[in-house]
Write an enzyme that holds these catalytic residues in place. Structure first.
Site, PDB file in Angstrom:
ATOM      1  N   SER A  42       0.877  -1.179  -0.139  1.00 15.44           N
ATOM      2  CA  SER A  42       0.369  -0.020   0.474  1.00 15.44           C
ATOM      3  C   SER A  42       0.886   1.348   0.103  1.00 15.44           C
ATOM      4  O   SER A  42       1.656   1.512  -0.980  1.00 15.44           O
ATOM      5  CB  SER A  42      -1.258   0.167   1.157  1.00 15.44           C
ATOM      6  OG  SER A  42      -1.981   0.981   0.834  1.00 15.44           O
ATOM      7  N   ASP A 162      -5.959  -3.332  -1.921  1.00 18.12           N
ATOM      8  CA  ASP A 162      -4.662  -3.224  -1.788  1.00 18.12           C
ATOM      9  C   ASP A 162      -3.999  -4.177  -1.022  1.00 18.12           C
ATOM     10  O   ASP A 162      -4.570  -5.602  -0.201  1.00 18.12           O
ATOM     11  CB  ASP A 162      -5.653  -2.728  -0.198  1.00 18.12           C
ATOM     12  CG  ASP A 162      -4.492  -1.901   1.114  1.00 18.12           C
ATOM     13  OD1 ASP A 162      -3.553  -2.470   0.547  1.00 18.12           O
ATOM     14  OD2 ASP A 162      -4.736  -1.434   1.664  1.00 18.12           O
TER      15      ASP A 162
END
Length: 289
Positions: A42, A162
Site C-alpha cells: 500500500s 490493497d
C-alpha cells in the site's frame, strides 16, 4: 559506486501514516544506506518507489503539499471515479511535471523492488516485480487501492486491491526469496493491535464484494492475521531475524489525516528513528555475508 547492503527492507502501509516511513527512508538516503531488496504494501509501496529512485523528501513533499488539493485526495473522487487517492494525478501531472519521478534511477538493477497487492478472486498476495511486471505503476496503484474507497486495478488482465488485505507486512516474502534477515518499517507503535471488523463494515464488505467470497473472507480476517503477525515479528526480532523500526509512541495520525502539523511531526519521528538505527542496520545486515 554506491555500497548496497545485502538484505531485505519491508515497508508497511497505513495511508498517510506512511509519513513515518518517509522519514525513516529519508534518514537512510541521507546516510547512503541502500538495501538490496525492497518491498512495500500500500503506502509502503509508494514510499519504496521514492527510496529506490533515491529522491529524498519526495514522499513528504507530495503528501504535505497536496494534502488539501482535491486533485490528489478527495471523498468526491471516491464517488465519481472510485479513487479516494487520485493515482492519475499522482502518476500523471505530479510525477511528470510538478515533482518529476526519476525513472532512470528507479529502474537501476542494483536494487530489487516489489509492490504487494491482493488478487480479488483468490484473496492471495501477488508480488509485482519492477523488472518483470509490464506495468509497475498499475501494480503500485493496486497495492494502494483501499477496498470500497477505491476501484479495483487491472494489472496484466487480473483485478487487484490493497496489498494489506492479504499481507500487512511482507517479511515472509523476504525469507522466501532467500534473505535470512530483514529490516521492517511499521507505522504503528509497539503493542498496537487491530480490533475485529465491526458489524457495519462486515455488512458493507459482504454486500459490496458479494461475487468475491475469498476476498470477503480475507477482509474479515485482517485483524486476526495482523495481530498474529505482530506476535510473530516480535519473536523473529528476538531470534535476530528481523530488525523492527516503528513509531516510538502512540500514533495519533489518522489514515486520511488532515493536519499538516501532525503529519510533519510523524515524519520527524520517523527521521529520528531512522537515524538511530543506521549503525544497527549495517551490523544486522552484515551478518548476511
Amino acid at each position: 559506486m554506491m555500497d548496497i547492503l545485502k538484505g531485505a527492507l519491508c515497508l508497511e502501509g497505513g495511508s498517510l501514516r506512511g509519513l513515518f516511513t518517509a522519514g525513516v527512508l529519508d534518514a537512510f538516503l541521507d546516510n547512503d544506506l541502500y538495501i538490496e531488496y525492497v518491498n512495500g504494501v500500500s503506502a509502503g509501496s509508494m514510499n519504496g518507489m521514492n527510496y529506490v529512485s533515491k529522491q529524498r523528501g519526495r514522499s513528504k513533499r507530495i503528501n504535505l503539499k497536496y494534502l488539501h488539493d482535491k486533485r490528489y485526495i478527495s471523498f468526491k473522487n471516491m464517488f465519481t471515479s472510485r479513487q479516494i487517492f487520485n493515482f492519475d494525478f499522482l502518476f500523471g501531472d505530479i510525477s511528470n511535471k510538478y515533482d518529476p519521478f526519476d525513472w532512470e534511477a528507479f529502474n537501476d538493477k542494483s536494487q530489487k523492488y516489489e509492490a504487494v497487492a491482493t488478487d480479488v478472486i483468490t484473496g492471495e498476495s501477488t508480488y509485482f516485480d519492477r523488472d518483470e511486471c509490464s506495468d509497475i505503476v498499475a501494480g503500485v496503484e493496486a497495492s494502494a487501492s483501499i477496498p470500497v474507497m477505491s476501484k479495483m486495478i487491472d494489472v496484466e488482465g487480473r483485478k487487484y486491491l490493497d496489498g494489506g488485505v492479504s499481507t500487512s507486512i511482507a517479511y515472509k516474502r523476504a525469507f522466501d526469496l532467500g534473505y535470512p534477515r530483514a529490516v521492517v518499517v511499521l507505522t504503528r507503535e509497539e503493542g498496537y493491535r487491530k480490533k475485529p471488523v465491526n458489524k457495519v463494515n462486515e455488512s458493507i464488505y459482504k454486500r459490496y464484494f458479494k461475487p468475491l467470497p475469498r476476498l470477503v473472507d480475507k477482509l474479515m480476517s485482517v485483524p486476526e492475521r495482523y495481530n498474529a503477525m505482530q506476535k510473530e515479528m516480535e519473536a523473529l526480532a528476538n531470534e535476530g531475524k528481523l530488525l523492527i523500526i516503528r513509531p516510538p509512541k502512540k500514533v495519533i495520525v489518522q489514515r486520511l489525516e488532515k493536519s499538516v502539523a501532525k503529519l510533519e511531526s510523524l515524519y520527524n519521528e520517523g527521521y529520528e528513528e531512522g537515524l538511530k538505527n543506521i549503525e544497527n542496520i549495517k551490523k544486522f545486515l552484515s551478518q548476511n555475508l
